[in-house]
Motif scaffolding. Structure first.
Motif, PDB file in Angstrom:
ATOM      1  N   TYR A   6      -2.017   6.226  10.449  1.00  0.00           N
ATOM      2  CA  TYR A   6      -3.361   5.938   9.948  1.00  0.00           C
ATOM      3  C   TYR A   6      -3.400   6.173   8.451  1.00  0.00           C
ATOM      4  O   TYR A   6      -2.636   6.975   7.907  1.00  0.00           O
ATOM      5  CB  TYR A   6      -4.393   6.857  10.612  1.00  0.00           C
ATOM      6  N   ARG A   7      -4.322   5.475   7.753  1.00  0.00           N
ATOM      7  CA  ARG A   7      -4.557   5.688   6.328  1.00  0.00           C
ATOM      8  C   ARG A   7      -6.057   5.614   6.087  1.00  0.00           C
ATOM      9  O   ARG A   7      -6.744   4.722   6.580  1.00  0.00           O
ATOM     10  CB  ARG A   7      -3.846   4.641   5.486  1.00  0.00           C
ATOM     11  N   CYS A   8      -6.559   6.533   5.295  1.00  0.00           N
ATOM     12  CA  CYS A   8      -7.979   6.570   4.958  1.00  0.00           C
ATOM     13  C   CYS A   8      -8.272   5.538   3.878  1.00  0.00           C
ATOM     14  O   CYS A   8      -7.510   5.391   2.925  1.00  0.00           O
ATOM     15  CB  CYS A   8      -8.359   7.970   4.474  1.00  0.00           C
ATOM     16  N   THR A   9      -9.380   4.829   4.022  1.00  0.00           N
ATOM     17  CA  THR A   9      -9.769   3.839   3.016  1.00  0.00           C
ATOM     18  C   THR A   9     -10.447   4.500   1.816  1.00  0.00           C
ATOM     19  O   THR A   9     -10.542   3.888   0.758  1.00  0.00           O
ATOM     20  CB  THR A   9     -10.722   2.791   3.612  1.00  0.00           C
ATOM     21  N   THR A  25      -8.835   5.078  19.423  1.00  0.00           N
ATOM     22  CA  THR A  25      -8.334   5.003  18.060  1.00  0.00           C
ATOM     23  C   THR A  25      -9.160   5.906  17.159  1.00  0.00           C
ATOM     24  O   THR A  25     -10.380   5.975  17.282  1.00  0.00           O
ATOM     25  CB  THR A  25      -8.436   3.547  17.557  1.00  0.00           C
ATOM     26  N   THR A  27     -11.151   7.000  13.934  1.00  0.00           N
ATOM     27  CA  THR A  27     -11.952   6.217  12.996  1.00  0.00           C
ATOM     28  C   THR A  27     -12.439   7.028  11.806  1.00  0.00           C
ATOM     29  O   THR A  27     -12.846   6.458  10.808  1.00  0.00           O
ATOM     30  CB  THR A  27     -13.181   5.608  13.715  1.00  0.00           C
ATOM     31  N   CYS A  29     -11.655  10.055   8.947  1.00  0.00           N
ATOM     32  CA  CYS A  29     -10.616  10.817   8.257  1.00  0.00           C
ATOM     33  C   CYS A  29     -10.885  12.314   8.397  1.00  0.00           C
ATOM     34  O   CYS A  29     -11.996  12.771   8.099  1.00  0.00           O
ATOM     35  CB  CYS A  29     -10.581  10.423   6.781  1.00  0.00           C
ATOM     36  N   VAL A  35     -13.442   6.257   6.375  1.00  0.00           N
ATOM     37  CA  VAL A  35     -13.039   5.349   7.450  1.00  0.00           C
ATOM     38  C   VAL A  35     -11.514   5.259   7.498  1.00  0.00           C
ATOM     39  O   VAL A  35     -10.854   5.061   6.478  1.00  0.00           O
ATOM     40  CB  VAL A  35     -13.641   3.947   7.217  1.00  0.00           C
ATOM     41  N   LEU A  36     -10.942   5.414   8.697  1.00  0.00           N
ATOM     42  CA  LEU A  36      -9.500   5.305   8.874  1.00  0.00           C
ATOM     43  C   LEU A  36      -9.112   3.899   9.302  1.00  0.00           C
ATOM     44  O   LEU A  36      -9.857   3.232  10.031  1.00  0.00           O
ATOM     45  CB  LEU A  36      -9.014   6.278   9.963  1.00  0.00           C
ATOM     46  N   ARG A  37      -7.958   3.455   8.856  1.00  0.00           N
ATOM     47  CA  ARG A  37      -7.382   2.175   9.277  1.00  0.00           C
ATOM     48  C   ARG A  37      -6.033   2.461   9.915  1.00  0.00           C
ATOM     49  O   ARG A  37      -5.250   3.266   9.396  1.00  0.00           O
ATOM     50  CB  ARG A  37      -7.173   1.244   8.080  1.00  0.00           C
ATOM     51  N   LYS A  38      -5.738   1.808  11.035  1.00  0.00           N
ATOM     52  CA  LYS A  38      -4.442   1.952  11.680  1.00  0.00           C
ATOM     53  C   LYS A  38      -3.429   1.106  10.909  1.00  0.00           C
ATOM     54  O   LYS A  38      -3.706  -0.025  10.537  1.00  0.00           O
ATOM     55  CB  LYS A  38      -4.509   1.489  13.126  1.00  0.00           C
ATOM     56  N   ILE A  39      -2.254   1.675  10.663  1.00  0.00           N
ATOM     57  CA  ILE A  39      -1.188   0.988   9.942  1.00  0.00           C
ATOM     58  C   ILE A  39      -0.193   0.455  10.961  1.00  0.00           C
ATOM     59  O   ILE A  39       0.303   1.194  11.816  1.00  0.00           O
ATOM     60  CB  ILE A  39      -0.472   1.938   8.966  1.00  0.00           C
TER      61      ILE A  39
END
Length: 96
Positions: A6-9, A25, A27, A29, A35-39
């Motif tokens: 995951y990476r935080c936006t 999943t 969501t 951080c 907001v987290l995005r799955k890598i």
């Protein structure tokens, strides 16, 4: 259990976490509440041994025989395996 990245936006913090397939999943951080995005990344799988390639089970033929076969072959989708005919004997039986 699979590992997900995951990476935080907001703060750009990246991390990996072990989660079950049934887990939701992430969501939010844990660092800043953003907001987290799955890598998604490629999976490290190597196919070795016989049976993984189209030419593994084919018998050797001359170029003239293969040219004749290519014009009479049926079309199939690349993702669906084609039905293979019964294997032909490698050498004809000797007649007496």
């Amino acid at each position: 259990m699979p590992t997900y990245s995951y990476r935080c936006t907001e703060c750009e913090k990246a991390f990996d976490i072990h989660q079950a397939f049934t887990d939701d999943t992430l969501t939010v951080c844990p660092n800043c509440g953003g907001v987290l995005r799955k890598i998604f990344s490629p999976v490290g799988v190597t196919f070795t041994g016989s049976g993984f390639y189209r030419n593994d089970s084919r018998s050797t033929t001359s170029s003239s025989e293969s040219a004749g076969k290519s014009s009479t072959s049926t079309t199939s989708t690349p993702s669906a395996p084609a039905a293979s005919p019964a294997p032909a004997p490698a050498k004809p039986a000797a007649t007496s």
